[in-house]
Write an enzyme that holds these catalytic residues in place. Structure first.
Site, PDB file in Angstrom:
ATOM      1  N   THR A  29      33.069  38.037  36.268  1.00  0.00           N
ATOM      2  CA  THR A  29      33.825  37.056  35.493  1.00  0.00           C
ATOM      3  C   THR A  29      32.862  36.396  34.514  1.00  0.00           C
ATOM      4  OG1 THR A  29      35.197  36.612  37.441  1.00  0.00           O
ATOM      5  CG2 THR A  29      35.318  35.017  35.659  1.00  0.00           C
ATOM      6  N   GLU A  38      45.289  41.374  48.986  1.00  0.00           N
ATOM      7  CA  GLU A  38      44.063  41.179  49.765  1.00  0.00           C
ATOM      8  C   GLU A  38      44.328  40.359  51.016  1.00  0.00           C
ATOM      9  OE1 GLU A  38      41.508  39.512  46.669  1.00  0.00           O
ATOM     10  OE2 GLU A  38      39.803  40.163  47.872  1.00  0.00           O
TER      11      GLU A  38
HETATM   12 ZN   LIG Z   1      36.738  42.652  44.900  1.00  0.00          ZN
END
Ligand SMILES: [Zn+2]
Length: 349
Positions: free
Chosen positions: A108, A213
């Site tokens: 990021t 996730e």
């Molecule tokens: Zn990841």
């Protein structure tokens, strides 16, 4: 090395591709320690020694302890151009030493205000480190490309900035856009226009999304929306209903970045390696499973070990292992020329 079900496979020598690796999470503790020592020497850090903060051998970070490790610690240690370059080079060496021949590293974009680094300079610094690494090796076996991530905690303007940076640096090695971050954080529908714009206006920019996730980010509503953004690949793919599974299969050739050690050590799945959903996916012909490490610096399992794990727990023999690696080439973001190079060096049994 293992000889289960056939000839011995040297998993480290096996040329491999890694498509889901976060830069900051891939830094070894020894490397963080080296950065810390250097900064301590010149009075640039008050942080505790990384080897005390994250003891060697501790890999059981869960979703509650994992994200603060970055925001409160690693980002404060790796906070200038020097440490960013130093750690990136170390990460590249580690992947190369483990037999990785193609790497898509993701990060990021992060401004480093006290060091005077903008987000664009952050990206440029990493690309420079990649170029340095490749120039230093006479015939580099490892080629690295960059994916820029939108974090779930970003605002819409910040997400737009990530896409703008991806477009700006596309000619210099950025190949994809990712959605990552704490899955407990909702409100990601705000990013829809950014991913739609990426798909529409930058068709050769790959899209990968962290997908299901955790239970919180595994609602049918969220997953249907994410599939609507037409990703090329999805990561983790844990909490999926039968309907979502069917939708993934119906899409055809979707890349699934599966990270066994991360999921087991972080307690993201119930049970051990043998109950990982790799077992449910690897033989599904309509999808492309790519074993990945996610954060080898945190979870301590290099890619070679991920292959050893699937051989051990799911009975893949040498031919299966080679076929699994080769199939992954179909879903890299690095372009046809790179696919060709890889098909020339990957093992075919
Ligand atoms: Zn990841």
């Amino acid at each position: 090395m293992t000889s289960i079900g056939g000839p011995v496979v040297d998993f480290r020598a096996l040329p491999k591709i890694e498509l889901h690796a976060h830069l900051s999470g891939s830094i070894s503790r020894q490397c963080l320690h080296d950065v810390w020592l250097k900064k301590k020497e010149v009075g640039e850090t008050d942080l505790q020694d990384p080897l005390i903060e994250m003891p060697l051998g501790k890999h059981d970070y869960d979703l509650n302890t994992f994200f603060p490790l970055f925001s409160k610690y690693i980002y404060n240690l790796v906070n200038d151009a020097w440490s960013l370059t130093f750690t990136t080079l170390s990460v590249l060496r580690d992947f190369a030493d483990d037999g990785v021949v193609y790497l898509e590293l993701r990060t990021t974009p992060r401004a480093m205000p006290h060091a005077g680094l903008t987000k664009a300079q952050y990206v440029q610094t990493i690309l420079d480190a990649i170029a340095t690494f490749e120039a230093e090796t006479p015939t580099p076996s490892l080629r690295t490309r960059l994916i820029l991530s939108i974090d779930r905690r970003n605002t819409l303007p910040e997400a737009r900035e990530v896409l703008a940076l991806a477009r700006q640096f596309q000619p210099h090695g950025v190949v994809g856009l990712d959605l990552c971050g704490d899955p407990a954080r909702g409100g990601i529908e705000v990013f829809a226009p950014v991913f739609e714009e990426a798909r529409r206006d930058v068709p050769d920019l790959g899209i990968t999304l962290h997908f299901a996730e955790a239970a919180a980010s595994g609602t049918e509503e969220e997953l249907t929306m994410l599939l609507g953004w037409r990703p090329d690949r999805i990561g983790h793919v844990i909490h999926v209903s039968e309907a979502v599974r069917a939708a993934i299969i119906a899409r055809g050739d979707m890349g699934l970045e599966l990270c066994l050690s991360c999921n087991v050590h972080a307690g993201m799945i119930c049970g051990g390696f043998e109950s990982h959903h790799f077992g449910e996916w690897w033989q599904v012909k309509e999808t492309v499973v790519v074993l990945s490490t996610d954060d080898v610096g945190i979870f301590g399992s290099p890619l070679s070990n991920e292959y050893a794990l699937v051989a051990e727990h799911f009975g893949l023999v040498r031919a299966d292992i080679c076929a699994l690696v080769r199939r992954g080439v179909d879903v890299i973001f690095g372009g046809d020329k790179e696919k060709q190079r890889l098909r020339g060096i990957l093992w075919s049994e």
